[in-house]
Design an enzyme around this catalytic site. Structure first.
Site, PDB file in Angstrom:
ATOM      1  N   LYS A 145      69.171  22.807  19.503  1.00 57.96           N
ATOM      2  CA  LYS A 145      68.365  22.596  18.260  1.00 57.96           C
ATOM      3  C   LYS A 145      68.039  21.131  19.766  1.00 57.96           C
ATOM      4  O   LYS A 145      69.193  20.127  19.982  1.00 57.96           O
ATOM      5  CB  LYS A 145      68.896  21.675  17.449  1.00 57.96           C
ATOM      6  CG  LYS A 145      69.139  22.629  16.670  1.00 57.96           C
ATOM      7  CD  LYS A 145      69.687  22.349  15.454  1.00 57.96           C
ATOM      8  CE  LYS A 145      70.086  23.614  14.992  1.00 57.96           C
ATOM      9  NZ  LYS A 145      71.284  22.965  13.059  1.00 57.96           N
ATOM     10  N   GLU A 178      77.385  32.801  13.820  1.00 52.37           N
ATOM     11  CA  GLU A 178      77.581  30.568  14.276  1.00 52.37           C
ATOM     12  C   GLU A 178      78.098  29.687  13.658  1.00 52.37           C
ATOM     13  O   GLU A 178      78.590  29.512  12.612  1.00 52.37           O
ATOM     14  CB  GLU A 178      75.668  30.028  13.693  1.00 52.37           C
ATOM     15  CG  GLU A 178      75.291  28.946  14.405  1.00 52.37           C
ATOM     16  CD  GLU A 178      74.097  28.590  14.245  1.00 52.37           C
ATOM     17  OE1 GLU A 178      73.679  29.664  13.111  1.00 52.37           O
ATOM     18  OE2 GLU A 178      73.420  27.708  14.008  1.00 52.37           O
ATOM     19  N   SER A 210      67.338  30.566   7.145  1.00 55.24           N
ATOM     20  CA  SER A 210      68.099  30.445   7.612  1.00 55.24           C
ATOM     21  C   SER A 210      68.104  30.422   5.519  1.00 55.24           C
ATOM     22  O   SER A 210      67.958  29.832   5.221  1.00 55.24           O
ATOM     23  CB  SER A 210      68.572  28.529   7.832  1.00 55.24           C
ATOM     24  OG  SER A 210      69.406  28.568   7.828  1.00 55.24           O
ATOM     25  N   LYS A 253      68.713  34.840   8.411  1.00 57.60           N
ATOM     26  CA  LYS A 253      70.698  33.719   8.524  1.00 57.60           C
ATOM     27  C   LYS A 253      71.205  33.298   7.486  1.00 57.60           C
ATOM     28  O   LYS A 253      70.664  33.100   6.510  1.00 57.60           O
ATOM     29  CB  LYS A 253      70.235  33.052   9.823  1.00 57.60           C
ATOM     30  CG  LYS A 253      71.468  31.631   9.531  1.00 57.60           C
ATOM     31  CD  LYS A 253      71.488  30.515  10.560  1.00 57.60           C
ATOM     32  CE  LYS A 253      71.324  29.241  10.115  1.00 57.60           C
ATOM     33  NZ  LYS A 253      71.458  28.216  11.556  1.00 57.60           N
ATOM     34  N   GLY A 310      67.414  24.626  13.919  1.00 58.02           N
ATOM     35  CA  GLY A 310      66.206  24.090  13.277  1.00 58.02           C
ATOM     36  C   GLY A 310      66.732  22.756  12.040  1.00 58.02           C
ATOM     37  O   GLY A 310      68.561  22.992  12.019  1.00 58.02           O
ATOM     38  N   LYS A 337      74.266  31.544   5.414  1.00 61.39           N
ATOM     39  CA  LYS A 337      75.048  30.180   5.271  1.00 61.39           C
ATOM     40  C   LYS A 337      76.164  30.595   4.737  1.00 61.39           C
ATOM     41  O   LYS A 337      76.951  31.750   3.624  1.00 61.39           O
ATOM     42  CB  LYS A 337      74.565  29.389   4.738  1.00 61.39           C
ATOM     43  CG  LYS A 337      73.640  28.492   5.404  1.00 61.39           C
ATOM     44  CD  LYS A 337      74.039  27.225   6.761  1.00 61.39           C
ATOM     45  CE  LYS A 337      72.612  26.550   7.114  1.00 61.39           C
ATOM     46  NZ  LYS A 337      73.279  26.463   8.428  1.00 61.39           N
ATOM     47  N   ASP A 392      76.504  25.898  17.973  1.00 56.13           N
ATOM     48  CA  ASP A 392      75.496  24.852  17.168  1.00 56.13           C
ATOM     49  C   ASP A 392      76.069  23.504  18.027  1.00 56.13           C
ATOM     50  O   ASP A 392      75.646  22.888  18.542  1.00 56.13           O
ATOM     51  CB  ASP A 392      75.142  25.419  15.607  1.00 56.13           C
ATOM     52  CG  ASP A 392      74.149  24.801  15.368  1.00 56.13           C
ATOM     53  OD1 ASP A 392      74.535  23.624  16.291  1.00 56.13           O
ATOM     54  OD2 ASP A 392      73.876  24.518  14.040  1.00 56.13           O
ATOM     55  N   ASP A 448      76.604  31.648   9.491  1.00 53.10           N
ATOM     56  CA  ASP A 448      76.987  30.523  10.006  1.00 53.10           C
ATOM     57  C   ASP A 448      77.504  29.619   9.253  1.00 53.10           C
ATOM     58  O   ASP A 448      77.357  28.849   8.271  1.00 53.10           O
ATOM     59  CB  ASP A 448      75.124  29.356  10.115  1.00 53.10           C
ATOM     60  CG  ASP A 448      75.485  28.196  10.445  1.00 53.10           C
ATOM     61  OD1 ASP A 448      76.750  27.901  11.576  1.00 53.10           O
ATOM     62  OD2 ASP A 448      74.464  27.638  10.933  1.00 53.10           O
TER      63      ASP A 448
HETATM   64  O1  OSB Z   1      73.568  24.497  11.486  1.00 49.70           O
HETATM   65  O2  OSB Z   1      71.712  25.252  11.678  1.00 49.70           O
HETATM   66  C1  OSB Z   1      72.241  24.447  11.031  1.00 49.70           C
HETATM   67  C2  OSB Z   1      69.792  22.513   8.307  1.00 49.70           C
HETATM   68  C3  OSB Z   1      70.469  21.664   8.596  1.00 49.70           C
HETATM   69  C4  OSB Z   1      71.570  21.566   9.428  1.00 49.70           C
HETATM   70  C5  OSB Z   1      72.046  22.217   9.837  1.00 49.70           C
HETATM   71  C6  OSB Z   1      71.747  23.707  10.078  1.00 49.70           C
HETATM   72  C7  OSB Z   1      70.155  23.841   9.627  1.00 49.70           C
HETATM   73  C8  OSB Z   1      69.578  25.583   9.263  1.00 49.70           C
HETATM   74  C9  OSB Z   1      68.590  25.385   8.654  1.00 49.70           C
HETATM   75  O3  OSB Z   1      70.289  25.938   9.398  1.00 49.70           O
HETATM   76  C10 OSB Z   1      67.351  25.550   9.886  1.00 49.70           C
HETATM   77  C11 OSB Z   1      65.615  25.902   9.791  1.00 49.70           C
HETATM   78  O4  OSB Z   1      65.855  24.214   9.888  1.00 49.70           O
HETATM   79  O5  OSB Z   1      65.002  26.368   8.816  1.00 49.70           O
HETATM   80 MG    MG Z   2      74.422  26.199  12.576  1.00 46.61          MG
END
Ligand code: OSB
Ligand code: MG
Length: 370
Positions: free
Chosen positions: A262, A213, A135, A161, A290, A163, A238, A188
Site C-alpha cells: 500500500k 493476510e 475486500s 477478500k 487498499g 475480513k 500488510d 484478512d
Molecule cells: O487491511 O487491507 C486492509 C481498509 C482499510 C484499512 C485496512 C484494510 C482495508 C481493506 C480495504 O481491506 C481495501 C480497499 O480499499 O478496498
Molecule cells: Mg489488510
C-alpha cells in the site's frame, strides 16, 4: 521546481455501506487531501489515514499536524526537482508514512503533468488494465456474508477478500467457499490473532485460500515466522511492512510468502516500487492493497499495480463500491474482466472535482513560501 501554494483539505464522504474489520468499523471516509499549485498547474495527493487508529497510529489529525508543521515547510523551502529529493527532504521525520505519501502523490501528479507523462509511465508500469477484487467487511451473519459476496460476483468481481475475526473466521470462510467452490478467495485478520491461535488458523487450510493476510500483531514478524511453517496457506503481511527493509527482514525470517503493498503505508509510490522490485527479483508475489481511497489515491494505486510483479488481484475496487459520489471524473468503473483501466493522461490522469470537494470539506488551509 518551486511550489507556489499548498492547500491541506480535510474532507469527509460517506461510504455506500459500513466497513467492519476485526478491530474497527468505519461509516465514512475522512482524509486529508494535498493540493499543490506551481507554474499554473494544480496537482493532488491523498493521505490514506482516516479517523480510526485500529490499522495505524496515523489519523487525519496526525497527518495534518505532520504536514503543516514539518512537510509543508520543507516543500515550500526547497526547490524539489524530483521525488528522491523530496524523500531526502522529509527523511528527518520518523514514521508518519501516510502523511509523507500524501504529499509525495501530489508531487508525482505535478511532475507527471509537467512532463506530459502518466504516473504509469513514470513508474514503469505496463498494460491498460489491472486485475482487481473486493475486500468485504464482516457482516451480520455468514448467510448475509454469502449474500453480499454474491452481489459483488454479479457485478463482475472475480476475487473476494473476507475480513475475519475470532468467532467469525472458519465458519464465514466455509460458507463462502461452499457457495463458490472455485472462487479466488483470501482472508484478512488485521492483526487480531496471536501465535497461540496457530492450530485454529490452520483450519483455514481446508479452503484453498490465495493467502491469509496479517493474522498476527502489526509489529510482530517473529511470531509470523513461527506461524507460516505451521500453515499450508501462504501468509501475506500488510500492517508489518513499512519499507523495503521490512520486506527484506520479513522474507529473510520466513514470516510470509506474499507481500501486500500500500503506497500510503510505505511512505509513497517510490517506496512501493522499491518493494515491488525487491520482491520481483526474488519471485515473491505482491499485490496492491487498499485504504478505501477516494479516486485521487486510487489513481496512484492503479498506476503502481500495473507494474509486472503485481501478480495477484488488488484491493482496488470501482468508485461505486465505496462512495455514492467520487471526487474524480471519470470515476473508476469495473471492466467485465474484473479489471480497472489504468489512466493514461498526464499525472494522475483523472480530473479532480473541486466543486464536490468543496461540499465535503471540513477544514482547509493555504500555505505559501516565506
Ligand atoms: O487491511 O487491507 C486492509 C481498509 C482499510 C484499512 C485496512 C484494510 C482495508 C481493506 C480495504 O481491506 C481495501 C480497499 O480499499 O478496498
Ligand atoms: Mg489488510
Amino acid at each position: 521546481m518551486k511550489i507556489d501554494t499548498v492547500d491541506l483539505i480535510h474532507i469527509k464522504l460517506p461510504y455506500v455501506t459500513p466497513f467492519q474489520t476485526s478491530r474497527w468499523v468505519e461509516l465514512d471516509r475522512e482524509c486529508v487531501l494535498v493540493r499543490l499549485q506551481a507554474d499554473g498547474l494544480t496537482a493532488w495527493g491523498e493521505c490514506v489515514a482516516g479517523q480510526n487508529v485500529g490499522y495505524s497510529y496515523e489519523t487525519t489529525k496526525t497527518n495534518w499536524h505532520i504536514l503543516e508543521d514539518f512537510i509543508v515547510p520543507a516543500v515550500l523551502a526547497a526547490d524539489l526537482p524530483d521525488v528522491p529529493q523530496y524523500r531526502a527532504a522529509v527523511a528527518f521525520i520518523s514514521g508518519h508514512n501516510m502523511a509523507k505519501a500524501g504529499m509525495e502523490l501530489a508531487l508525482w501528479d505535478m511532475f507527471g503533468q509537467r512532463q506530459g507523462r502518466s504516473l504509469q509511465s513514470l513508474l514503469g508500469g505496463q498494460g491498460d488494465r489491472v486485475r482487481v477484487g473486493v475486500s468485504v467487511g464482516i457482516q451480520a451473519s455468514p448467510e448475509k456474508l454469502v449474500e453480499v459476496v454474491d452481489g459483488y460476483l454479479v457485478q463482475g468481481y472475480q476475487r473476494i477478500k473476507l475480513k475475519i475475526k475470532p468467532g467469525r473466521d472458519v465458519g464465514d470462510t466455509a460458507a463462502v467457499r461452499q457457495a463458490h467452490p472455485r472462487l479466488l478467495l483470501q482472508v484478512d485478520g488485521n492483526s487480531v490473532y496471536r501465535l497461540k491461535d496457530a492450530d485454529h488458523l490452520a483450519e483455514l487450510d481446508a479452503f484453498d485460500l490465495l493467502l491469509l493476510e496479517q493474522p498476527l500483531a502489526q509489529d510482530d514478524i517473529i511470531d509470523h515466522a513461527k506461524l507460516q511453517p505451521r500453515l499450508k496457506t501462504a501468509v501475506c503481511l500488510d500492517e508489518s511492512i513499512h519499507s523495503v527493509e521490512h520486506a527484506r527482514w520479513a522474507l529473510e525470517l520466513g514470516a510470509c510468502r506474499i507481500i501486500n503493498i500500500k503506497p500510503g503505508r510505505v511512505g509513497g509510490l517510490h517506496e512501493a516500487v522499491r518493494i515491488h522490485d525487491y520482491c520481483r527479483e526474488r519471485d515473491v508475489p505482491v499485490w496492491m492493497g487498499g485504504m478505501l481511497e477516494t479516486g485521487i489515491g486510487r489513481a496512484g494505486n492503479v498506476a503502481v499495480a500495473s507494474l509486472p510483479g503485481f501478480t495477484l488481484p488488488g484491493d482496488i475496487s470501482a468508485s461505486a463500491r465505496y462512495f455514492p459520489e467520487d471526487v474524480v471524473d471519470p470515476a473508476f468503473v469495473l471492466n467485465p474482466d474484473s479489471t480497472l483501466s489504468v489512466p493514461t493522461g498526464p499525472g494522475l490522469g483523472v480530473h479532480v472535482r473541486e466543486d464536490v470537494i468543496q461540499r465535503l470539506t471540513l477544514r482547509r488551509q493555504t500555505y505559501r513560501p516565506g
